[in-house]
Each structure stands twice: as structure tokens, then as C-alpha cells.
Scaffold this motif. Structure first.
Motif, PDB file in Angstrom:
ATOM      1  N   ARG A  75       0.940  -0.994  -0.087  1.00 58.71           N
ATOM      2  CA  ARG A  75       0.031  -0.012  -0.058  1.00 58.71           C
ATOM      3  C   ARG A  75       0.757   1.171   0.035  1.00 58.71           C
ATOM      4  N   ILE A  76       0.719   2.138  -1.120  1.00 61.67           N
ATOM      5  CA  ILE A  76       1.721   3.207  -1.127  1.00 61.67           C
ATOM      6  C   ILE A  76       0.680   4.204  -1.452  1.00 61.67           C
ATOM      7  N   ASP A  77       0.614   5.488  -0.445  1.00 61.48           N
ATOM      8  CA  ASP A  77      -0.373   6.435  -0.362  1.00 61.48           C
ATOM      9  C   ASP A  77      -1.730   6.086  -0.152  1.00 61.48           C
ATOM     10  N   GLY A  78      -2.049   5.052   0.452  1.00 55.05           N
ATOM     11  CA  GLY A  78      -3.581   4.440   0.730  1.00 55.05           C
ATOM     12  C   GLY A  78      -3.859   3.564  -0.542  1.00 55.05           C
ATOM     13  N   ILE A  79      -3.327   3.451  -1.444  1.00 57.09           N
ATOM     14  CA  ILE A  79      -3.621   2.538  -2.357  1.00 57.09           C
ATOM     15  C   ILE A  79      -2.901   1.411  -2.644  1.00 57.09           C
ATOM     16  N   LEU A  80      -3.392   0.165  -2.640  1.00 55.97           N
ATOM     17  CA  LEU A  80      -2.807  -1.208  -3.067  1.00 55.97           C
ATOM     18  C   LEU A  80      -2.415  -1.211  -4.281  1.00 55.97           C
ATOM     19  N   PHE A 108       0.180  10.624  -8.671  1.00 53.56           N
ATOM     20  CA  PHE A 108       0.233  10.871  -7.183  1.00 53.56           C
ATOM     21  C   PHE A 108       1.242  10.775  -6.649  1.00 53.56           C
ATOM     22  N   GLN A 109       1.934  11.348  -5.661  1.00 50.53           N
ATOM     23  CA  GLN A 109       3.119  11.167  -4.890  1.00 50.53           C
ATOM     24  C   GLN A 109       3.030  12.054  -3.502  1.00 50.53           C
ATOM     25  N   GLY A 110       2.744  11.089  -2.657  1.00 51.22           N
ATOM     26  CA  GLY A 110       2.697  11.563  -1.232  1.00 51.22           C
ATOM     27  C   GLY A 110       1.375  11.770  -0.925  1.00 51.22           C
ATOM     28  N   ARG A 111       1.110  12.023   0.309  1.00 52.35           N
ATOM     29  CA  ARG A 111      -0.422  12.586   0.841  1.00 52.35           C
ATOM     30  C   ARG A 111      -0.119  13.753   1.805  1.00 52.35           C
ATOM     31  N   VAL A 112      -1.352  14.448   2.078  1.00 48.81           N
ATOM     32  CA  VAL A 112      -1.501  15.468   2.888  1.00 48.81           C
ATOM     33  C   VAL A 112      -2.868  15.375   3.500  1.00 48.81           C
ATOM     34  N   GLY A 113      -2.961  15.925   4.883  1.00 45.52           N
ATOM     35  CA  GLY A 113      -4.092  15.818   5.515  1.00 45.52           C
ATOM     36  C   GLY A 113      -5.120  17.002   5.283  1.00 45.52           C
ATOM     37  N   ILE A 114      -6.385  16.656   5.424  1.00 45.69           N
ATOM     38  CA  ILE A 114      -7.150  17.655   5.377  1.00 45.69           C
ATOM     39  C   ILE A 114      -8.307  17.550   6.657  1.00 45.69           C
ATOM     40  N   TYR A 115      -8.688  18.554   7.235  1.00 44.51           N
ATOM     41  CA  TYR A 115      -9.201  18.528   8.667  1.00 44.51           C
ATOM     42  C   TYR A 115     -10.458  19.218   8.904  1.00 44.51           C
ATOM     43  N   GLU A 116     -11.379  18.679   9.837  1.00 36.51           N
ATOM     44  CA  GLU A 116     -12.255  19.593  10.220  1.00 36.51           C
ATOM     45  C   GLU A 116     -12.383  19.575  11.616  1.00 36.51           C
ATOM     46  N   VAL A 117     -12.264  20.800  12.243  1.00 36.74           N
ATOM     47  CA  VAL A 117     -12.238  20.890  13.574  1.00 36.74           C
ATOM     48  C   VAL A 117     -13.504  21.403  14.305  1.00 36.74           C
ATOM     49  N   MET A 118     -14.083  20.714  15.210  1.00 40.33           N
ATOM     50  CA  MET A 118     -15.299  21.250  15.915  1.00 40.33           C
ATOM     51  C   MET A 118     -15.031  21.580  17.379  1.00 40.33           C
ATOM     52  N   ARG A 119     -14.471  22.821  17.517  1.00 36.64           N
ATOM     53  CA  ARG A 119     -14.282  23.279  19.114  1.00 36.64           C
ATOM     54  C   ARG A 119     -15.757  23.413  19.775  1.00 36.64           C
ATOM     55  N   ILE A 120     -15.828  22.842  21.017  1.00 35.83           N
ATOM     56  CA  ILE A 120     -17.055  23.050  21.457  1.00 35.83           C
ATOM     57  C   ILE A 120     -17.265  24.322  22.169  1.00 35.83           C
ATOM     58  N   THR A 121     -17.988  25.044  21.584  1.00 39.23           N
ATOM     59  CA  THR A 121     -18.520  26.655  22.293  1.00 39.23           C
ATOM     60  C   THR A 121     -19.534  26.475  22.951  1.00 39.23           C
ATOM     61  N   GLY A 122     -20.041  27.611  23.349  1.00 38.67           N
ATOM     62  CA  GLY A 122     -21.377  27.291  24.308  1.00 38.67           C
ATOM     63  C   GLY A 122     -22.734  26.818  23.583  1.00 38.67           C
ATOM     64  N   PRO A 123     -22.951  27.483  22.499  1.00 40.78           N
ATOM     65  CA  PRO A 123     -23.994  26.903  21.846  1.00 40.78           C
ATOM     66  C   PRO A 123     -24.059  25.410  21.224  1.00 40.78           C
ATOM     67  N   VAL A 124     -22.642  24.893  20.991  1.00 44.61           N
ATOM     68  CA  VAL A 124     -22.635  23.599  20.657  1.00 44.61           C
ATOM     69  C   VAL A 124     -22.713  22.695  21.778  1.00 44.61           C
ATOM     70  N   ARG A 125     -22.313  23.105  22.914  1.00 46.04           N
ATOM     71  CA  ARG A 125     -22.387  22.410  24.314  1.00 46.04           C
ATOM     72  C   ARG A 125     -23.889  22.327  24.766  1.00 46.04           C
TER      73      ARG A 125
END
Length: 594
Positions: free
Chosen positions: A220-225, A502-519
Motif C-alpha cells: 500500500r502506497i499513499d493509501g492505495i494497494l 500521485f506522490q505523497g499525501r497531505v491531511g485535510i481537517y474539520e475541527v469542531m471546537r465546543i463553544t457554548g451553543p454547541v455544548r
């Protein structure tokens, strides 16, 4: 043909070594008059002496190291550094490369002009090794184009060459140097070649799978067999046995799953291998996880988080206590993100303890515990014991059940910073997952600091990246229909990226910080689509939106973003997802914004 200088001295040396008689030498010199072969090659071709004997003698005369080339000793991918035509002309073939030093088998290792040419072609320091010309030409032809004819090689072996696998007696902490093991049996060489190739190509896993007509080895290279080699029928059991011996597993047990560990030295660096075997209908399947410390990125700044996501993530980590989660599927880099967080937090003033399964990398200033369920050391039990060890920060490798989740939340509520991973598709889904495990909403809302969802996206190969225009359907699926007419970038495939684009991988992120309304939403166990709507209102980008932004910057293709990201279709069509902005200055959100 003019005899090369030193011919008679080589013959005399062979006689002195006792591998050749005076009569055999005289007869060979007579035959050489009508032959274009050198004396040593003639003796080998006639079967008078072995190739190993002539190489040893020539090495002694010339004062250089020598070898007899064979499969498993040569890295086939290195031939491309010189090219088939030039390698044939110079009578050389690269064997292996360590950092900037290239070891090359040469028919004339004392030829300084050839060494200078190789240094110019490869940009590496050249370490010459003596090999017979015929041996070099044979392997140049076999490996031309980067193809390894393993089937033909293994089919020519005798049964006695592959039946016996001896158990190694090295202790658990010893490291096996692959370069020192190439003198073993053909199966040893085959396994070594597979591992070396996987390490050098940056693979994360090697799969050894039984088939009706043979064995399939993929990595498995870069997530693909991708296919590595296909040994023929009859070789599967010896290959599996060899790996089991290296990993300290029970060779005789074929009915139950097993796990093992190997430490090797490959390409000049130490590599940890985690081995897992599983019985299938056609035989045992093995997966070897490659843990290469050189591929570990533990600086938070190197993970690829965008500035807004990075600020939110650091606010989660800055809390004195509470629960921080990293979510995503297997192989999405969750553990690496946790290690990066620990690298930021660890210090001599803090007691940092982890419980993992397995411990993938060892870090300084951190106490790491390996789960061992066979003796009852589970995540939950280890966590309860950790709480009596006066910890400041606790990392849980994975929250798998209610017991682990409950202990982690209790630890977060009693003054500890707890970091853990969870398997969910996105950040809001982590709340529903924990509530489904049986946690009370009021406890979770009080303990949770934030959730980071992530994916790894393959990046375009710099060597073959080209502009293209995605179809309207792809743009619509990506939520980027407004980008019609914009040229995106993707790789078309080349030798550098193994024709993947393709060569190499990079991350993508979704950050849910717990604010007052979310809490407050979590406290009343609000459904996931309400949490998602609140995050959209607060400007949090989804994984897919992060991926599209990456594609717009030319780092990846839109099709790769669609492959790697998940979208909640139910939310996209749910009228509740339409969020009325509380502030007139905030633009109206639409269903497609999720």
C-alpha cells in the motif's frame, strides 16, 4: 583477442588458492586463445570452478569487495538511475542505495573513468563492488524496464531450496540487518526483497495473500494497494513460514490468527514491522505494517492544518482538562495527529501516559502502555490503573466500547486532559457515536473540548502534473459548480509516481471546537444534522470543502477529493439544514453549504 593485463596472475592466484590445478590452468589458457571470454569467465562457463570462487580470488587480487548477483540482493528500481543501455555499455548494475551512497556491481571496479561517469549520472557517491560481467549483463536484461521476473526465478528452484526454514534465536530487542541476510535461502531473499522494496518505495503495509494458482504480494502506497510480485503455486507456505519465523510467531499454528513484531535494518535505518496472520479458505493471509520513523511527522505545524483549523485545535489542546477526540477511518493518520499533539504538550514538568494497541512509535518523556487483551490488559483496565499513576495528560489509542468511553470521560471530568481516537465519518458524528455507546449527554457535554475529523488526500505528482477541466458532474458532486471553467491540476502518471499521478499525501481537517451553543446542543442530545448546521453557521469548513480548497490550489485533483471525503446526503437534503443567520451581517447559508 588481446588478453587483459593480469590474466596470468589471476590464473596463478587461482592455483595458489587451491581451486585450480596447473593442468586445468594450462588447458583453460589454451581454450582462451579461440574464445572471447576472460579466463575467469571461461572457467565458470566450462564448470571448472564456481562463480563464487573466481569472484573471491579476483577480489583478493584487486583489493575490492566482490559478490555473486542474485534476486533479493539487487534493488531493481535503481537500474533506472543509469539506464539499460548505459549500464550494458559500462558493464555495471546498481545494487542498493543508502542515503547518498550507491553500491554498484562492476566488471572492472578499478576503472576510475567508469566510476566518474556513474557519479555524474547518479549524483551519488559510488561504492564499487566486483561482479562477473556475464552475471551483470544477465541481471540488466532481467531488470530492464523495472520488471522483476520472480515467477521464472522461483520456478527454477529445487524443492529442497525452499522447504526448510530455521528459527532465528535473536532476542526480541535485536535488529536483523537485511544486508547480512541475503546469503540465505531463495525464500529468505524473496521476503527480504519484498520488504526492502516496500521500505524504499514508502509503503505502509505489505499484503501476502493466497490464491488458487499461487501467491499475490501487494503493498500500500499513499493509501492505495499496488501489485509488488506474484510468486507461483507452492511458494505461499514457505513465504508465510519465513515471515512467522522472523516475527517470533508459531509456525505450526495455521488455524488461528496470530500477531508478531520484527525489527529490521533496511536502507540504512531501523524499521519496526507489525505482522498479523489470518486463516482464509485458500491459506493464511499476512499483513505486515511498516512503521518507519523517518516517515513520522510529529510537528503539529507540518500536518497541513489551515490557520483557522490550527488555531481551533491548539485551543482544544490548551485546556487544562477535558476530552479531545481525533476521528476518521483506519489509515487516515489519527495516531500521527495524536503524537503531534503530545509532542507539543510533553515536558519534564508533566506526567504523560498513553495506552495504545499497538504502540507504533516510541517517544521521549512519555510513558507508553501496550494493550494485551490475552492477559486481560484492555483499554478500560489500563485506563483505570493510569488514573492511580498521577497523570497530567492521558492518550487513549482508540475508544472502542462503553467501558473505555466512560472511563475516559470520567478522567476528563476529574482534572485530566484526555486525548483519544474514534471511528466516525466527521466531527459531529463523534457525539452521536459516544451517545450510542451509552454515555449520558450531560456528562459528554461537560467533558468534551473538541473533535478533529481528518482524511489523507493524495497529492499530485510534480513530475507529471498537468491542467485539466473537471466534468460538470464532478464539480456538482464537489459542491464547486461555481468553479466551472476553472483549470484544476492532476497527475497523468509517470515513472516517478509509478503511473499513479500521485506522490505523497497531505491531511485535510474539520475541527469542531465546543463553544457554548454547541455544548448546549450536546447537552440535550441534539441530532447530528443540528450540530452540523450550527458548525456551518460558525464558519467551520467540512472535510469536503477543505479538500476542494486543496484542489483549487493545485495540490490534488477534485476526483481524489471526492474519493477520500464523505458527505452526509441526508443532511444535504434535510430542510432543517437551512440555517437562518442570527446576525444580519452573516451571509445566508444554503443546503449545499454542508
Amino acid at each position: 583477442m588481446t588478453k587483459p593485463a593480469g590474466t596470468f596472475r589471476v590464473g596463478e592466484a587461482l592455483v595458489e588458492e587451491g581451486v585450480l590445478t596447473e593442468d586445468q590452468l594450462a588447458q583453460a589458457l589454451g581454450q582462451q586463445k579461440s574464445s572471447e571470454l576472460r579466463l575467469g569467465e571461461l572457467l565458470v562457463a566450462e564448470g571448472v570452478i564456481s562463480a563464487g570462487a573466481i569472484v573471491r580470488t579476483l577480489s583478493k587480487c584487486l583489493g575490492v569487495r566482490g559478490c555473486v548477483l542474485r534476486h533479493g540482493l539487487i534493488d531493481p528500481s535503481l537500474l533506472g538511475m543509469i539506464g539499460e543501455e548505459e549500464a550494458t555499455r559500462l558493464k555495471v548494475i546498481p545494487i542498493f542505495k543508502v542515503h547518498e551512497s550507491l553500491t554498484v556491481a562492476m566488471a572492472e571496479p578499478q576503472a576510475l573513468p567508469t566510476i566518474d561517469t556513474l557519479r555524474r549520472l547518479t549524483g551519488c557517491k559510488i561504492r564499487p563492488v566486483l561482479a562477473l560481467e556475464a552475471n551483470i549483463i544477465e541481471f540488466i536484461k532481467k531488470y530492464a524496464g523495472g520488471n522483476v521476473d520472480v515467477d521464472a526465478f522461483l520456478a527454477s528452484l529445487k524443492d529442497s531450496d525452499v522447504e526448510v526454514v530455521e528459527r532465528e534465536t535473536a532476542d526480541e530487542g535485536a535488529a536483523a540487518d537485511l544486508d547480512q541476510m541475503v546469503e540465505g535461502s531463495p525464500i529468505v531473499n524473496l521476503v527480504n526483497m519484498a520488504l526492502l522494496t516496500a521500505v524504499q518505495d514508502g509503503a505502509s503495509d505489505v499484503h501476502i495473500e493466497p490464491e488458487r494458482k499461487g501467491t499475490r504480494i501487494r503493498y500500500r502506497i499513499d493509501g492505495i494497494l499496488q501489485s509488488l510480485m506474484q510468486p507461483p503455486a507452492g511458494m505461499h507456505a514457505p513465504i508465510v513460514s519465513r515471515v512467522k519465523v522472523m516475527a517470533g510467531m508459531d509456525v505450526a499454528e495455521k488455524r488461528l490468527p496470530q500477531e508478531g513484531r520484527i525489527r529490521i535494518i533496511a536502507a540504512g535505518r531501523e524499521i519496526d514491522l507489525r505482522v498479523s496472520s489470518m486463516p482464509t479458505l485458500l491459506g493464511e493471509k499476512m499483513v505486515i505494517r511498516i512503521l518507519d520513523k523517518e516517515n513520522l511527522t510529529i510537528r503539529l505545524e507540518d500536518l497541513g492544518l489551515q490557520p483557522a483549523a490550527m488555531a481551533d485545535f491548539k485551543q482544544i489542546l490548551d485546556q487544562p482538562h477535558g476530552l479531545g477526540l481525533v476521528t476518521g477511518p483506519t489509515g487516515s493518520g489519527k495516531t500521527t495527529t495524536l503524537y503531534s499533539a503530545l509532542d507539543l504538550l510533553r515536558s519534564p514538568e508533566l506526567n504523560v501516559v498513553t495506552v495504545e494497541d499497538p504502540v507504533e512509535y516510541q517517544l521521549d518523556l512519555i510513558n507508553q502502555i501496550q494493550v494485551h487483551e490475552a492477559v486481560g490488559l484492555t483499554f478500560g483496565r489500563a485506563l483505570r490503573s493510569i488514573l492511580r499513576q498521577d497523570p497530567d495528560i492521558i492518550m487513549v489509542g482508540e475508544i472502542r466500547d462503553e467501558e473505555t468511553a466512560r472511563v475516559a470521560v470520567q478522567a476528563a471530568l476529574t482534572g485530566h486532559l484526555v486525548l483519544a481516537t474514534l471511528h466516525t465519518n466527521d466531527a459531529p458524528g463523534a457525539v452521536a457515536r459516544l451517545l450510542d455507546m451509552g454515555l449520558e449527554p450531560y456528562l459528554l457535554s461537560s467533558a468534551l473540548n473538541g473533535v478533529v475529523a481528518q482524511r489523507l488526500i493524495r497529492t499530485n505528482c510534480d513530475g507529471c502534473a498537468t491542467k485539466y477541466y473537471p466534468t460538470e458532474q464532478v464539480l456538482q458532486d464537489a459542491g464547486a459548480i461555481d468553479k466551472t471553467g476553472l483549470a484544476f491540476t492532476k497527475g497523468v502518471g509517470c515513472q516517478q509516481c509509478y503511473n499513479s499521478g500521485f506522490q505523497g499525501r497531505v491531511g485535510i481537517y474539520e475541527v469542531m471546537r465546543i463553544t457554548g451553543p454547541v455544548r448546549r446542543l450536546i447537552h440535550r442530545a441534539a441530532p447530528t444534522h443540528e450540530l452540523r448546521a450550527k458548525l456551518t453557521e460558525q464558519g467551520v469548513k467540512t472535510l469536503r470543502k477543505e479538500g476542494v480548497d486543496l484542489a483549487i490550489r493545485g495540490k490534488s485533483s477534485l476526483e481524489e477529493v471526492l474519493r477520500a471525503t464523505h458527505i452526509d446526503d441526508n443532511f444535504a437534503l434535510d430542510p432543517v439544514a437551512v440555517v437562518a443567520p442570527a446576525d444580519p451581517g452573516v451571509p445566508e447559508q444554503t443546503r449545499g453549504a454542508a
